[in-house]
Motif scaffolding. Structure first.
Motif, PDB file in Angstrom:
ATOM      1  N   THR A   9       0.871  -1.190   0.000  1.00 21.63           N
ATOM      2  CA  THR A   9       0.000   0.000   0.000  1.00 21.63           C
ATOM      3  C   THR A   9       0.908   1.239   0.000  1.00 21.63           C
ATOM      4  O   THR A   9       2.120   1.115   0.232  1.00 21.63           O
ATOM      5  N   GLN A  38      -3.344  -8.603  10.278  1.00 20.87           N
ATOM      6  CA  GLN A  38      -2.924  -7.484  11.144  1.00 20.87           C
ATOM      7  C   GLN A  38      -3.534  -7.570  12.544  1.00 20.87           C
ATOM      8  O   GLN A  38      -3.101  -6.882  13.459  1.00 20.87           O
ATOM      9  N   LYS A  51      -2.036  -2.021  12.357  1.00 21.21           N
ATOM     10  CA  LYS A  51      -1.787  -1.441  11.026  1.00 21.21           C
ATOM     11  C   LYS A  51      -0.390  -1.800  10.545  1.00 21.21           C
ATOM     12  O   LYS A  51       0.549  -1.885  11.358  1.00 21.21           O
ATOM     13  N   ILE A  52      -0.274  -1.917   9.232  1.00 21.37           N
ATOM     14  CA  ILE A  52       1.053  -1.962   8.621  1.00 21.37           C
ATOM     15  C   ILE A  52       1.387  -0.536   8.229  1.00 21.37           C
ATOM     16  O   ILE A  52       0.453   0.274   8.087  1.00 21.37           O
ATOM     17  N   GLU A  66       3.983   2.958  12.924  1.00 23.08           N
ATOM     18  CA  GLU A  66       3.656   4.278  12.349  1.00 23.08           C
ATOM     19  C   GLU A  66       4.734   4.665  11.335  1.00 23.08           C
ATOM     20  O   GLU A  66       5.898   4.890  11.684  1.00 23.08           O
ATOM     21  N   SER A  67       4.283   4.840  10.088  1.00 30.65           N
ATOM     22  CA  SER A  67       5.260   5.054   9.015  1.00 30.65           C
ATOM     23  C   SER A  67       6.129   6.296   9.225  1.00 30.65           C
ATOM     24  O   SER A  67       7.315   6.274   8.885  1.00 30.65           O
TER      25      SER A  67
END
Ligand SMILES: N[C@@H](CCC(=O)N[C@@H](CS)C(=O)NCC(=O)O)C(=O)O
Length: 208
Positions: A9, A38, A51-52, A66-67
């Protein structure tokens, strides 16, 4: 070695692009979010919101979710794309991506791309917001080469995979010459092309 637990994503691609840019040894562990992987308890131990993406740094056994936090962690680890001189600006453009650009374009995907015809209100609202985001980014990039100034930083790496979904957005990227220049410039980076093809299936970055 960094392990990236992710799905394919825009948020996942931020990190594969960063890892390619960083020349760090890494491996990808796929999390199938369509099969609810997930929500597995062992994944939730390192990703409390289920979350990824998440990374595990096997050198020190630290995990990061968290990206935006992952990008900062990796940038500090390698000492690139987050210069102390530009840091205040990088933080603002990075937080703007995390809190606004990503979530709003994500809603636009939901109404305009995945579920058209279900909510006129939702479609119109997020179309308008998405268009405004393109305008705002274009305006910023009329003054600077990259979002946080003259240097390519983690703020650009965070924003790029979202603009790469421009065909879904139907806003017309071509109409925004500064955003197009930025997008084309970043698209030409070899590390970005490699990281964008997160699953190694030969996926190409959409052209303008
Ligand atoms: N703010 C988070 C957002 C992460 C996120 O929304 N991940 C999505 C995929 S892009 C996800 O894991 N979705 C699965 C779900 O919501 O169940 C970040 O940037 O890391």
């Amino acid at each position: 070695m960094i392990e990236l637990l992710t799905a394919d994503t825009p948020n996942g691609k931020k990190i594969s692009i960063m890892l390619e840019e960083s020349c760090i040894e890494y491996k990808i562990t796929k999390i199938n979010i369509f099969k609810n992987e997930q929500f597995k308890p062992e994944f939730r131990k390192i990703s409390p919101f289920s979350k990824i993406p998440v990374i595990i740094d096997h050198e020190n056994k630290k995990s990061v979710f968290e990206s935006g936090a992952i990008l900062i962690y990796l940038a500090e680890k390698i000492g690139k794309f987050y210069d102390t001189e530009d840091r205040l600006l990088v933080n603002q453009w990075l937080m703007g991506q995390m809190a606004y650009v990503g979530p709003m374009l994500g809603q636009h995907h939901q109404f305009h791309h995945y579920n058209p015809g279900k909510s006129k209100f939702g479609e119109e609202r997020y179309f308008k917001i998405a268009e405004q985001i393109y305008k705002d980014l274009d305006e910023r990039l009329s003054n600077t080469n990259y979002l946080a100034g003259k240097n390519y930083t983690i703020a650009d790496i965070a924003t790029f995979p979202w603009i790469a979904r421009h065909e879904w957005h139907d806003i017309g990227l071509k109409r925004f010459s500064n955003l197009t220049r930025w997008y084309t410039d970043i698209s030409e980076r070899e590390a970005v092309q490699k990281g964008y093809d997160l699953l190694g299936k030969g996926e190409k970055i959409p052209k303008v």
